[in-house]
Scaffold this active site. Structure first.
Site, PDB file in Angstrom:
ATOM      1  N   PHE A 186      67.479  21.259  48.829  1.00 20.30           N
ATOM      2  CA  PHE A 186      68.641  22.140  48.655  1.00 20.30           C
ATOM      3  C   PHE A 186      69.295  22.509  49.981  1.00 20.30           C
ATOM      4  O   PHE A 186      70.107  23.418  50.032  1.00 20.30           O
ATOM      5  CB  PHE A 186      68.216  23.422  47.920  1.00 20.30           C
ATOM      6  CG  PHE A 186      67.692  23.169  46.534  1.00 20.30           C
ATOM      7  CD1 PHE A 186      68.569  22.933  45.480  1.00 20.30           C
ATOM      8  CD2 PHE A 186      66.331  23.135  46.276  1.00 20.30           C
ATOM      9  CE1 PHE A 186      68.095  22.679  44.199  1.00 20.30           C
ATOM     10  CE2 PHE A 186      65.839  22.887  44.998  1.00 20.30           C
ATOM     11  CZ  PHE A 186      66.728  22.651  43.950  1.00 20.30           C
TER      12      PHE A 186
ATOM     13  N   PHE B  76      79.795  31.586  48.116  1.00 21.04           N
ATOM     14  CA  PHE B  76      80.576  30.564  47.408  1.00 21.04           C
ATOM     15  C   PHE B  76      81.771  31.167  46.666  1.00 21.04           C
ATOM     16  O   PHE B  76      82.224  30.634  45.678  1.00 21.04           O
ATOM     17  CB  PHE B  76      79.691  29.738  46.462  1.00 21.04           C
ATOM     18  CG  PHE B  76      78.863  28.726  47.214  1.00 21.04           C
ATOM     19  CD1 PHE B  76      79.198  27.385  47.196  1.00 21.04           C
ATOM     20  CD2 PHE B  76      77.772  29.132  47.971  1.00 21.04           C
ATOM     21  CE1 PHE B  76      78.450  26.463  47.920  1.00 21.04           C
ATOM     22  CE2 PHE B  76      77.017  28.222  48.690  1.00 21.04           C
ATOM     23  CZ  PHE B  76      77.357  26.870  48.668  1.00 21.04           C
TER      24      PHE B  76
ATOM     25  N   CYS C 158      77.341  16.213  48.777  1.00 17.31           N
ATOM     26  CA  CYS C 158      76.573  16.589  47.589  1.00 17.31           C
ATOM     27  C   CYS C 158      77.401  17.083  46.408  1.00 17.31           C
ATOM     28  O   CYS C 158      77.318  16.506  45.329  1.00 17.31           O
ATOM     29  CB  CYS C 158      75.552  17.659  47.960  1.00 17.31           C
ATOM     30  SG  CYS C 158      74.232  16.965  48.944  1.00 17.31           S
TER      31      CYS C 158
ATOM     32  N   LYS D 142      79.822  14.556  44.619  1.00 20.56           N
ATOM     33  CA  LYS D 142      79.042  13.398  44.154  1.00 20.56           C
ATOM     34  C   LYS D 142      78.114  13.778  42.997  1.00 20.56           C
ATOM     35  O   LYS D 142      78.068  13.093  41.971  1.00 20.56           O
ATOM     36  CB  LYS D 142      78.228  12.876  45.344  1.00 20.56           C
ATOM     37  CG  LYS D 142      77.105  11.940  45.031  1.00 20.56           C
ATOM     38  CD  LYS D 142      76.450  11.459  46.300  1.00 20.56           C
ATOM     39  CE  LYS D 142      75.310  12.333  46.777  1.00 20.56           C
ATOM     40  NZ  LYS D 142      74.131  12.349  45.918  1.00 20.56           N
TER      41      LYS D 142
ATOM     42  N   ARG E 285      82.273  13.245  54.530  1.00 22.76           N
ATOM     43  CA  ARG E 285      82.238  12.653  53.185  1.00 22.76           C
ATOM     44  C   ARG E 285      82.971  13.578  52.205  1.00 22.76           C
ATOM     45  O   ARG E 285      82.663  14.765  52.128  1.00 22.76           O
ATOM     46  CB  ARG E 285      80.788  12.416  52.745  1.00 22.76           C
ATOM     47  CG  ARG E 285      80.149  11.267  53.502  1.00 22.76           C
ATOM     48  CD  ARG E 285      78.717  11.038  53.115  1.00 22.76           C
ATOM     49  NE  ARG E 285      77.794  11.901  53.808  1.00 22.76           N
ATOM     50  CZ  ARG E 285      76.456  11.815  53.725  1.00 22.76           C
ATOM     51  NH1 ARG E 285      75.914  10.902  52.957  1.00 22.76           N
ATOM     52  NH2 ARG E 285      75.681  12.635  54.396  1.00 22.76           N
TER      53      ARG E 285
HETATM   54  P1  NAD Z   1      72.140   9.614  54.343  1.00 18.22           P
HETATM   55  O1  NAD Z   1      73.132   8.597  53.950  1.00 18.22           O
HETATM   56  O2  NAD Z   1      72.471  10.547  55.459  1.00 18.22           O
HETATM   57  O3  NAD Z   1      70.757   8.917  54.729  1.00 18.22           O
HETATM   58  C1  NAD Z   1      70.138   7.933  53.976  1.00 18.22           C
HETATM   59  C2  NAD Z   1      69.343   7.053  54.935  1.00 18.22           C
HETATM   60  O4  NAD Z   1      68.514   6.177  54.175  1.00 18.22           O
HETATM   61  C3  NAD Z   1      70.212   6.164  55.800  1.00 18.22           C
HETATM   62  O5  NAD Z   1      69.862   6.344  57.161  1.00 18.22           O
HETATM   63  C4  NAD Z   1      69.911   4.741  55.327  1.00 18.22           C
HETATM   64  O6  NAD Z   1      69.984   3.772  56.358  1.00 18.22           O
HETATM   65  C5  NAD Z   1      68.496   4.917  54.829  1.00 18.22           C
HETATM   66  N1  NAD Z   1      68.068   3.896  53.857  1.00 18.22           N
HETATM   67  C6  NAD Z   1      68.759   3.358  52.841  1.00 18.22           C
HETATM   68  N2  NAD Z   1      68.001   2.500  52.152  1.00 18.22           N
HETATM   69  C7  NAD Z   1      66.784   2.462  52.749  1.00 18.22           C
HETATM   70  C8  NAD Z   1      65.572   1.780  52.498  1.00 18.22           C
HETATM   71  N3  NAD Z   1      65.458   0.916  51.490  1.00 18.22           N
HETATM   72  N4  NAD Z   1      64.534   2.000  53.324  1.00 18.22           N
HETATM   73  C9  NAD Z   1      64.634   2.862  54.362  1.00 18.22           C
HETATM   74  N5  NAD Z   1      65.760   3.545  54.647  1.00 18.22           N
HETATM   75  C10 NAD Z   1      66.830   3.363  53.845  1.00 18.22           C
HETATM   76  O7  NAD Z   1      71.797  10.441  53.027  1.00 18.22           O
HETATM   77  P2  NAD Z   1      71.438  11.995  52.918  1.00 18.22           P
HETATM   78  O8  NAD Z   1      72.666  12.816  53.087  1.00 18.22           O
HETATM   79  O9  NAD Z   1      70.244  12.275  53.746  1.00 18.22           O
HETATM   80  O10 NAD Z   1      71.043  12.083  51.380  1.00 18.22           O
HETATM   81  C11 NAD Z   1      69.822  11.579  50.893  1.00 18.22           C
HETATM   82  C12 NAD Z   1      69.625  12.115  49.492  1.00 18.22           C
HETATM   83  O11 NAD Z   1      69.440  13.534  49.538  1.00 18.22           O
HETATM   84  C13 NAD Z   1      70.808  11.892  48.555  1.00 18.22           C
HETATM   85  O12 NAD Z   1      70.332  11.680  47.260  1.00 18.22           O
HETATM   86  C14 NAD Z   1      71.559  13.211  48.616  1.00 18.22           C
HETATM   87  O13 NAD Z   1      72.289  13.457  47.451  1.00 18.22           O
HETATM   88  C15 NAD Z   1      70.416  14.196  48.732  1.00 18.22           C
HETATM   89  N6  NAD Z   1      70.767  15.469  49.380  1.00 18.22           N
HETATM   90  C16 NAD Z   1      71.573  15.471  50.473  1.00 18.22           C
HETATM   91  C17 NAD Z   1      71.861  16.681  51.093  1.00 18.22           C
HETATM   92  C18 NAD Z   1      72.794  16.737  52.294  1.00 18.22           C
HETATM   93  O14 NAD Z   1      73.229  17.834  52.643  1.00 18.22           O
HETATM   94  N7  NAD Z   1      73.121  15.628  52.928  1.00 18.22           N
HETATM   95  C19 NAD Z   1      71.319  17.879  50.620  1.00 18.22           C
HETATM   96  C20 NAD Z   1      70.456  17.822  49.536  1.00 18.22           C
HETATM   97  C21 NAD Z   1      70.183  16.609  48.923  1.00 18.22           C
END
Ligand code: NAD
Length: 446
Positions: A160, A258, A269, A272, A337
């Site tokens: 979160f 919010f 997030c 999406k 994004r």
């Molecule tokens: P991101 O795009 O910043 O990072 C994802 C990473 O995974 C990338 O560096 C990519 O190269 C790597 N990757 C992809 N496929 C891979 C594989 N097969 N093996 C190893 N590495 C691999 O994504 P994020 O923002 O960290 O989001 C990750 C998840 O967490 C998503 O589902 C998102 O919805 C969720 N989330 C994100 C946030 C946020 O604030 N960014 C907050 C809560 C939840």
């Protein structure tokens, strides 16, 4: 514990660095070798306050390292977090390609393990209800030849954290929710999180997936709600959404967070996850998520209202120099994004405006997103110089310190469209700077 984190983006890197800070041994994995090298040099590939320090600390203490090989990390770990991205497909549904690929590698790693340990695979990526049980579990079992709940554990533990406050959010969460397939996985994760001072909610895999989506849907709804109230306020003399929001937010059943009216929500997030939830429900076919669709609709429209206002005030924007302050989807991050700035700038360009933009940290991200269609200023001053009007799109602290005299000195015409309620319009109007604010009925020097 020995923790492997698959995917070293925002969530993965924060998760890994924070678990290392708490004394665990962490291996971060990413398919992007350049990213892995950066992390091993102590460089954070994106802007996130405080993360660089704890990453460097972990590297110096030998508690953390980054590699590209998922299989070897899975062979070594007690707990494996899957933190890869889950982007949106063109129809709005969640793209689980990355989760599928990462899960396959984890399954191969499980197959190669020869120990008698009980590694727990934890999905942290946001996925629609049913994914962990009906997609991740079968892949893991197929590729490992082992049984979930018997030879390895399985859980879902959504994240979160908010970008810009990610380290604090991770280390001091409001709650931790864990959906575990089996008792042993549940106990291992309880012990991993035992030092955290917050409620630990245990439930099943599908519920925990829904909690993540429903949380983001609720936050998005709150934002679209206050934006709709702001739009109503704009048409009624004497109304100001700031006062209205204060009056609503003081009710402890609501709370003030919010409830900041503006140009809409963006980021990796909320849009999406909301789209994914809508697509998921529609795919099931037995219910139409009317409220959630309206939340998205309000949000699509919200950034463009500010441009419409500028057109009403200036007549035409063709050939006008428009200064855009703020590009990231919110302050303290370089993430663009789904940022409202993109929609605003694209519309301004359609109207043939000449756009010059400034952001304290998102300039490089913006270059990738918007290319050379706009000019990137190095400073606020450069951005404002000679402009016919200025849009405030992200509420960076730095912008809050600008004075009416700065706009008068630098701009061709001191005219502000404040999409984030950064300025006190009365102060600006008193100093002969036109300042139109979201959620406030017309207030100008003329
Ligand atoms: P991101 O795009 O910043 O990072 C994802 C990473 O995974 C990338 O560096 C990519 O190269 C790597 N990757 C992809 N496929 C891979 C594989 N097969 N093996 C190893 N590495 C691999 O994504 P994020 O923002 O960290 O989001 C990750 C998840 O967490 C998503 O589902 C998102 O919805 C969720 N989330 C994100 C946030 C946020 O604030 N960014 C907050 C809560 C939840």
């Amino acid at each position: 514990m020995k923790i492997s984190v698959i995917g070293s983006g925002y969530v993965g890197l924060v998760t890994g660095a924070c678990f290392a800070k708490l004394g665990n041994d962490v291996v971060l994995v990413d398919i992007d070798a350049e990213r892995v090298d950066m992390i091993n040099r102590g460089e954070v590939p994106f802007y996130e306050p405080g993360l660089g320090e704890i990453l460097k600390e972990g590297l110096a203490q030998g508690k953390i390292e980054a590699i590209t090989d998922t299989i070897s990390s899975v062979k070594w770990a007690d707990v494996v977090f899957i933190c890869v991205q889950t982007p949106t497909t063109p129809d709005g549904s969640v793209d689980i390609t990355y989760v599928r690929a990462a899960t396959k590698s984890v399954g191969e790693g499980l197959r190669e393990r020869e120990d008698t340990g009980y590694p727990v695979v934890v999905v942290k990526s946001s996925v629609v209800p049913g994914t962990t049980e009906f997609l991740v579990k079968p892949i893991l079992e197929d590729l490992s030849g082992k049984k979930a709940g018997v030879e390895f554990g399985l859980a879902m533990n959504p994240e979160f954290l908010r970008e810009g406050a990610a380290v604090k959010d991770f280390l001091e969460p409001d709650r931790i929710v864990i959906g575990a397939l089996d008792e042993k996985s549940r106990n291992i994760l309880s012990s991993l999180y035992s030092g955290f001072n917050c409620p630990l909610l245990h439930t099943n895999l599908v519920t925990v997936e829904m909690i993540k989506y429903a949380s983001n849907a609720f936050l998005a709804t709150k934002i679209s709600f206050i934006n709709e109230i702001a739009n109503i306020c704009e048409s009624v003399p004497g109304l100001d959404v700031l006062e209205v929001a204060r009056g609503i937010g003081l009710d402890h059943r609501v709370n003030p967070q919010f409830l900041n009216a503006g140009v809409g929500f963006g980021g990796s997030c909320l849009p999406k996850d909301l789209k994914a939830l809508v697509a998921f429900v529609e795919d099931k076919g037995n219910y139409e998520p009317k409220l959630l669709k309206s939340v998205l609709e309000v949000n699509d429209f919200q950034p463009l209202r500010l441009v419409d206002l500028a057109v009403r005030v200036l007549g035409s924007l063709s050939g006008k120099r428009v200064s855009v302050l703020g590009l990231s989807f919110k302050p303290n991050t370089s993430d663009m994004r789904e940022a409202p700035s993109i929609k605003i700038i694209n519309r301004l360009l359609e109207l043939e405006a000449e756009v010059v933009a400034y952001d304290p940290v998102a300039r490089e991200t913006a270059r990738k997103e918007l290319g050379d269609r706009i000019t990137y200023a190095e400073t606020v001053e450069e951005c404002l110089k000679g402009a016919d009007c200025c849009f405030i799109v992200t509420e960076w602290e730095q912008f809050k310190n600008l004075e009416p005299s700065d706009f008068k000195r630098l701009m061709k015409r001191p005219l502000i469209f404040d999409g984030r309620r950064v300025f006190n319009p009365e102060k600006f109007i008193a100093e002969k700077v036109d300042c139109y604010s979201v959620g406030l009925n017309k207030l100008s020097t003329s």
